[in-house]
Every structure is written in C-alpha cells, then in structure tokens.
Motif scaffolding. Sequence first.
Motif, PDB file in Angstrom:
ATOM      1  N   THR A 198      -4.231  -3.123   1.284  1.00 19.40           N
ATOM      2  CA  THR A 198      -3.612  -4.063   2.214  1.00 19.40           C
ATOM      3  C   THR A 198      -3.485  -5.493   1.692  1.00 19.40           C
ATOM      4  O   THR A 198      -2.953  -6.347   2.392  1.00 19.40           O
ATOM      5  N   GLY A 232       0.787  -1.227   0.000  1.00 19.52           N
ATOM      6  CA  GLY A 232       0.000   0.000   0.000  1.00 19.52           C
ATOM      7  C   GLY A 232       0.818   1.275   0.000  1.00 19.52           C
ATOM      8  O   GLY A 232       0.265   2.362  -0.148  1.00 19.52           O
ATOM      9  N   ASP A 280      -5.061  -8.798  -5.158  1.00 17.33           N
ATOM     10  CA  ASP A 280      -5.565  -7.836  -6.135  1.00 17.33           C
ATOM     11  C   ASP A 280      -4.608  -7.538  -7.280  1.00 17.33           C
ATOM     12  O   ASP A 280      -5.033  -7.081  -8.341  1.00 17.33           O
ATOM     13  N   LYS A 334     -11.042  -3.789  -8.232  1.00 13.32           N
ATOM     14  CA  LYS A 334     -10.846  -2.933  -7.067  1.00 13.32           C
ATOM     15  C   LYS A 334      -9.604  -3.421  -6.322  1.00 13.32           C
ATOM     16  O   LYS A 334      -9.535  -4.570  -5.885  1.00 13.32           O
ATOM     17  N   HIS A 378      -2.373  -6.727  -1.811  1.00 13.06           N
ATOM     18  CA  HIS A 378      -1.913  -6.764  -3.191  1.00 13.06           C
ATOM     19  C   HIS A 378      -1.671  -8.198  -3.662  1.00 13.06           C
ATOM     20  O   HIS A 378      -1.665  -8.450  -4.864  1.00 13.06           O
ATOM     21  N   SER A 430      -7.231  -3.157  -3.117  1.00 10.06           N
ATOM     22  CA  SER A 430      -7.169  -2.671  -1.740  1.00 10.06           C
ATOM     23  C   SER A 430      -5.754  -2.199  -1.423  1.00 10.06           C
ATOM     24  O   SER A 430      -4.795  -2.518  -2.131  1.00 10.06           O
TER      25      SER A 430
END
Length: 264
Positions: free
Chosen positions: A127, A76, A132, A123, A129, A125
């Motif tokens: 916190t 992040g 995502d 999407k 990866h 986030s």
Amino acid sequence: MNTPTVALLTDFGLKDNYVGIMKAVIDGICPGVQLVDLCHEVPPQNLLSGAYLLSSAAPYLKEGTILMGVVDPGVGSTRRSVAIDTGSFVCVGPDNGLFDMVLKKYSPNRVVVLDNPEFHLPKVSATFHGRDIFAPVSGHLAAGANLETLGTHLDPADLVRLPPSAPFLHNERIECHVIHVDRFGNLITNLSDRELTDWLDGARPRIDLDGERVPLMKTFASVPKRRPLAYFGSSGQLEIAVRDGSAARHFGAAQGQTVGVEKE
C-alpha cells in the motif's frame, strides 16, 4: 557539481506523515539532496489533476531533476512502477497515466520497469510504494545510479496513457472541458491560448458555461466583484473564474464540465 534535485507531487496531503517519510528515505540514500515540494494536495486518486499539475510544473524544473509523482489508486496491483528518462529530467512513479501530459511535451527517450529489488527498501508493502519503491529509486538516481540498472527495459509506446482529453474543435464551435479545479475554485480547461487564437482566425470569441455567457478578459479586476470571467491562466490554458469568489461554486461545476466557445 550541481546539487541533485528530487521534485515531488502526491495526493497524500500534509496531515499525515507520508510525505515526510518519503523525503527521509530519499535523503537517507542521497544526503543533502534538494527536495522540491510541487504539490501534495492533488485530489485523492485524481490522475487527471495530477497529470495537469505535473505538466504545468515541468518547464520550471532544472535539467537532471528527478520528478517523482505518486497518485496511485492501483498501488499493490499489477500496474507497473517505472522510471522515464525524457532527456531533461527523469520521471519516477506508477505507470497509470500520471505522466501522460508531461510526455506530450517531453518525449520519453528510455523507460525501465522498476523491478530490481536492490533499489527498493528491504520490505515492500502493498500500500505504500511511494516509500518502498519510488522514494528509494529517486534517491539512488539522485546519487548517480544508472537508469538501466533499475530494472528491465520497456518500450515507451507501451506506457499507459490517459483517455484522450483534447478539446473538440468544430468549424463553428469548440467544446473544451475542465481538467482541474484549483483551490480558489478556478476552472482550468484543456483549451490552450494558441489553439483558440488559431481557431478564431481574428474573430471574437463567445464563451458559455452552463448557459451563462462568460466574457474573455485579461485580469480578474476587469469585471465587477462576484462576476465570472474567462482568461488565459499562467499555464496558457483557458480558465473560468469568479472575481473574489469561486467559479466551481458559482456554476456548480466540477472536473469534466463542458465549456463552449463560438465565433461572434
């Protein structure tokens, strides 16, 4: 055609569903992909242990494997997400030094920053990866995506590296350090069998840890129960163990502990 393989290493553990979710994302993008769990018990946020475990596993990966690593204390933040083509396999994960030891054995040919959102989940986030970015990228690579489409080029020389961790080889003494403590409490150092053999030049070694002499042996059974020994482990590194016990507990040692070697 060979079944594509994604090998995973994380510090997520298996108590929660993080690993399962990432594997579901990969399989959803590349159905039937072979998923290999290298390790999910890296000590939390411990990049040095993660780097060692990746490098010791790398020689056993089949060519073309996607090696996905997630030990990511900077998730992040401004740290980059990268894919690294070594010619033998492709590393996917954070640019924080996690792949440093692998890249000392396998030179990076091409590197891209994973900044193309088409290959991420819709999407992302701040916190997770692993779910995502790294998992979908690994799935797309397994499905045949070209590395260059994943993002912008990065000079391999600009990859983040770990602080230097080579042993100190002096004329009369070596100072090496514990880089990983395994689940048995064995202390794995950064000194290789080749380095020690070349340095000894036929002499016998005297190994000490915290003031206690440790004999160099070939097997655990070479010493009485509950006694310490040094040996070269399966990865070719000098290790310290206690037969039927824990060297970490016996010596009160942890990652970073110094191990000394002198010539007799």
